[in-house]
Motif scaffolding. Structure first.
Motif, short mmCIF file in Angstrom:
data_model
loop_
_atom_site.label_atom_id
_atom_site.label_comp_id
_atom_site.label_asym_id
_atom_site.label_seq_id
_atom_site.Cartn_x
_atom_site.Cartn_y
_atom_site.Cartn_z
N GLY A 322 79.91 -3.04 96.61
CA GLY A 322 78.77 -2.36 96.03
C GLY A 322 77.45 -2.73 96.69
O GLY A 322 76.60 -1.86 96.96
N LEU A 323 77.27 -4.02 96.96
CA LEU A 323 76.03 -4.45 97.62
C LEU A 323 75.96 -3.93 99.05
O LEU A 323 74.87 -3.53 99.52
CB LEU A 323 75.95 -5.98 97.60
CG LEU A 323 75.75 -6.63 96.23
CD1 LEU A 323 75.82 -8.14 96.35
CD2 LEU A 323 74.42 -6.21 95.61
N ALA A 324 77.09 -3.92 99.75
CA ALA A 324 77.10 -3.38 101.12
C ALA A 324 76.74 -1.91 101.12
O ALA A 324 75.94 -1.44 101.97
CB ALA A 324 78.48 -3.59 101.74
N ALA A 325 77.29 -1.14 100.17
CA ALA A 325 76.96 0.28 100.08
C ALA A 325 75.49 0.48 99.72
O ALA A 325 74.82 1.37 100.27
CB ALA A 325 77.86 0.94 99.05
N ALA A 326 74.97 -0.36 98.80
CA ALA A 326 73.58 -0.22 98.38
C ALA A 326 72.62 -0.48 99.54
O ALA A 326 71.66 0.30 99.76
CB ALA A 326 73.30 -1.17 97.22
N PHE A 327 72.85 -1.57 100.28
CA PHE A 327 71.95 -1.86 101.40
C PHE A 327 72.10 -0.83 102.52
O PHE A 327 71.13 -0.51 103.22
CB PHE A 327 72.22 -3.27 101.94
CG PHE A 327 71.63 -4.35 101.07
CD1 PHE A 327 70.25 -4.52 101.00
CD2 PHE A 327 72.44 -5.19 100.32
CE1 PHE A 327 69.70 -5.51 100.21
CE2 PHE A 327 71.89 -6.18 99.53
CZ PHE A 327 70.52 -6.35 99.47
N LYS A 339 71.44 10.03 95.27
CA LYS A 339 72.79 9.59 95.63
C LYS A 339 73.02 8.12 95.30
O LYS A 339 74.15 7.69 95.12
CB LYS A 339 73.05 9.83 97.11
CG LYS A 339 73.19 11.31 97.49
CD LYS A 339 73.53 11.45 98.96
CE LYS A 339 73.73 12.91 99.34
NZ LYS A 339 74.06 13.08 100.77
N ARG A 340 71.93 7.36 95.23
CA ARG A 340 72.09 5.93 94.93
C ARG A 340 72.61 5.67 93.52
O ARG A 340 73.10 4.58 93.22
CB ARG A 340 70.76 5.19 95.13
CG ARG A 340 70.20 5.25 96.53
CD ARG A 340 68.98 4.39 96.63
NE ARG A 340 68.23 4.64 97.85
CZ ARG A 340 67.09 4.05 98.17
NH1 ARG A 340 66.58 3.15 97.32
NH2 ARG A 340 66.45 4.34 99.28
N PHE A 341 72.48 6.69 92.64
CA PHE A 341 72.95 6.49 91.27
C PHE A 341 74.47 6.30 91.23
O PHE A 341 75.01 5.74 90.27
CB PHE A 341 72.55 7.67 90.39
CG PHE A 341 71.11 7.62 89.94
CD1 PHE A 341 70.66 6.58 89.16
CD2 PHE A 341 70.22 8.61 90.31
CE1 PHE A 341 69.33 6.52 88.73
CE2 PHE A 341 68.91 8.57 89.89
CZ PHE A 341 68.45 7.52 89.12
N PHE A 342 75.18 6.76 92.28
CA PHE A 342 76.62 6.58 92.31
C PHE A 342 77.00 5.11 92.51
O PHE A 342 78.16 4.75 92.39
CB PHE A 342 77.23 7.43 93.41
CG PHE A 342 77.25 8.90 93.07
CD1 PHE A 342 78.21 9.40 92.20
CD2 PHE A 342 76.30 9.76 93.59
CE1 PHE A 342 78.23 10.74 91.88
CE2 PHE A 342 76.31 11.10 93.27
CZ PHE A 342 77.28 11.60 92.41
N PRO A 346 80.74 0.99 91.58
CA PRO A 346 81.15 -0.36 91.98
C PRO A 346 80.48 -1.45 91.16
O PRO A 346 81.10 -2.49 90.87
CB PRO A 346 80.76 -0.45 93.46
CG PRO A 346 79.70 0.57 93.64
CD PRO A 346 80.04 1.69 92.70
N PHE A 347 79.21 -1.22 90.77
CA PHE A 347 78.52 -2.23 89.97
C PHE A 347 79.17 -2.38 88.60
O PHE A 347 79.32 -3.49 88.08
CB PHE A 347 77.04 -1.90 89.83
CG PHE A 347 76.24 -2.11 91.08
CD1 PHE A 347 76.64 -3.05 92.02
CD2 PHE A 347 75.09 -1.38 91.35
CE1 PHE A 347 75.92 -3.27 93.18
CE2 PHE A 347 74.36 -1.59 92.50
CZ PHE A 347 74.78 -2.53 93.43
N PHE A 348 79.59 -1.26 88.00
CA PHE A 348 80.26 -1.31 86.69
C PHE A 348 81.56 -2.10 86.80
O PHE A 348 81.84 -2.98 85.98
CB PHE A 348 80.53 0.10 86.18
CG PHE A 348 81.45 0.14 84.99
CD1 PHE A 348 80.99 -0.20 83.73
CD2 PHE A 348 82.79 0.49 85.14
CE1 PHE A 348 81.85 -0.18 82.63
CE2 PHE A 348 83.64 0.52 84.05
CZ PHE A 348 83.17 0.18 82.80
N LEU A 411 67.66 -1.11 90.08
CA LEU A 411 67.00 -1.93 91.08
C LEU A 411 67.17 -1.34 92.48
O LEU A 411 66.21 -1.18 93.24
CB LEU A 411 67.55 -3.36 91.03
CG LEU A 411 67.04 -4.33 92.12
CD1 LEU A 411 65.54 -4.56 91.96
CD2 LEU A 411 67.81 -5.64 92.05
N PHE A 412 68.41 -1.00 92.82
CA PHE A 412 68.65 -0.47 94.17
C PHE A 412 68.23 0.99 94.29
O PHE A 412 68.01 1.48 95.40
CB PHE A 412 70.13 -0.63 94.54
CG PHE A 412 70.49 -2.03 94.93
CD1 PHE A 412 70.26 -2.48 96.22
CD2 PHE A 412 71.04 -2.91 94.00
CE1 PHE A 412 70.59 -3.76 96.60
CE2 PHE A 412 71.36 -4.21 94.38
CZ PHE A 412 71.11 -4.65 95.67
#
Length: 420
Positions: A322-327, A339-342, A346-348, A411-412
């Protein structure tokens, strides 16, 4: 049957606002996930199931003795006529079967003295037991064990602990400082596959004889009390821990032949009560040590240690993804920003797995009314108060998961994109 059903309903109603007691668990009055089966699995995970096997086997031995005494009375004979040596022993030293055999208070009663162990003891043994008796009278005199429970499952309130065993506090010191270093095996998370050896049904194809009582006691001795190195009589020997004053170092009788000498007859008179002191010690050890941890594990959580560990590993992996996808979405400045809301997916999952590991509780399983028995195998939660406790904790875990997931996602989402 109606009285028995009514009594069971009363027990169930009385537990609607409390956790069950250890006596209720042993007497099979409780429901999953705090029943006897789940407690046995809990002890298996700690490598200490032999202490429960011993308790169950001695309980069956005592039930066998009660059945023998009842058969004698039904035949029209008295215990005094049928087994005069036992009658004399019980009158002088006390017995847990006082009500069954017809003893009363003016003839010695049914209470037993911890110093009255019969002819099996040497003078050295008797001095050790006298010291133990003095400690008990002085409130256990600083011993590590706390006072015994008022009653054990299946016994009346007037029953006292009695030691009917030879002891040797010098030549055979304790192997462990705790009652749960019992089986000589290293407890692991994977030693869950050995089923209980304790019988659940007493065979009654024929009338019970005194040789049957000797055979029952002999089997218990060689299975649980004989030194572990002695594999001649019991290849599956798993010697349990007992303090020096309660150890039995030999079994002088044999189930293959009737006792004939006066000494053997006197020894046979001790067979019905021989393991009661050891059984009471095991009851107290389990009640004070393992049972509170079992309740914490099953009344406040629904995962096994292996399952919780798997969730920790999965949670860390999914969090990394999830963090890799977010960054990546941020530094590639992917548009549209919605699109970041998806990332909530992974965070859930990551937060759910990590918090489930922390609390040893999976809220999704609780909402479906399930609790794990062994890793990834479940049964239905049926104990009312436990179900209420787990539901409350599942709601709290769900609130935490939602809060952390929302915070990470927002946050992201809020961070401005910047293409590198």
């Amino acid at each position: 049957m109606d009285d028995e059903k009514r009594q069971q309903d009363d027990w169930a109603n009385s537990r609607k606002n409390r956790l069950p007691s250890f006596t209720e668990v042993l007497s099979r009055r409780t429901r999953p996930p705090v029943d006897l089966f789940m407690f046995y699995l809990f002890l298996q995970r700690e490598g200490a199931e032999d202490i429960l096997d011993f308790w169950l086997d001695v309980q069956q031995h005592e039930n066998l003795c009660r059945a023998y005494f009842k058969d004698v009375r039904k035949s029209g004979r008295t215990i005094k006529e049928d087994w005069p040596q036992y009658w004399d022993y019980a009158r002088r030293r006390g017995s847990i079967y006082g009500t069954v055999v017809g003893l009363n208070g003016d003839g010695g009663g049914t209470k037993r003295s911890t110093a009255s162990t019969g002819e099996m003891l040497s003078e050295h043994d008797k001095r050790n037991l006298a010291a133990l008796d003095n400690e008990e009278k002085a409130g256990y005199g600083g011993r590590s064990t706390s006072p015994r429970p008022n009653t054990a499952a299946g016994h009346s309130e007037h029953t006292r602990v009695a030691s009917a065993s030879p002891v040797d506090g010098l030549d055979n010191p304790p192997r462990s400082s705790t009652p749960f270093s019992l089986s000589g095996r290293t407890p692991t998370l994977f030693n869950l596959r050995r089923a209980s050896r304790a019988p659940t049904v007493i065979p009654r194809s024929a009338a019970i004889s005194r040789l049957d009582l000797i055979a029952s006691a002999e089997r218990i001795f060689y299975r649980y009390l004989s030194p572990a190195g002695n594999t001649v009589n019991s290849p599956e020997n798993h010697e349990i821990y007992l303090p020096p004053a309660l150890r039995i170092h030999s079994f002088p009788l044999s189930s293959s032949q009737e006792p004939k000498s006066q000494t053997e007859l006197a020894l046979m008179a001790q067979i019905p009560d021989i393991f009661h002191a050891q059984k009471e010690y095991c009851f107290r050890a389990m009640e004070q040590d393992a049972f509170p941890r079992f309740l914490r594990s099953k009344a406040f959580g629904n995962l096994t240690p292996i399952s919780a560990l798997v969730r920790l590993i999965a949670g860390l992996i999914v969090l990394w993804i999830g963090l890799a996808a977010a960054f990546s979405l941020i530094f590639l400045d992917v548009q549209p920003k919605s699109k970041r809301f998806f990332l909530f997916i992974p965070f859930f999952l990551a937060v759910l797995f990590l918090i489930s590991h922390q609390y040893e509780l999976d809220p999704i399983l609780v909402f479906f009314g399930q609790s794990e028995t062994t890793p990834f195998r479940t049964l239905t939660i049926r104990e009312p108060y436990v179900k209420k406790l787990l539901m409350g904790r599942a709601i709290w875990v769900s609130v935490l998961v939602t809060a952390f997931m929302t915070a990470l996602t927002l946050l992201f989402w809020a961070v401005p994109g910047h293409r590198l």
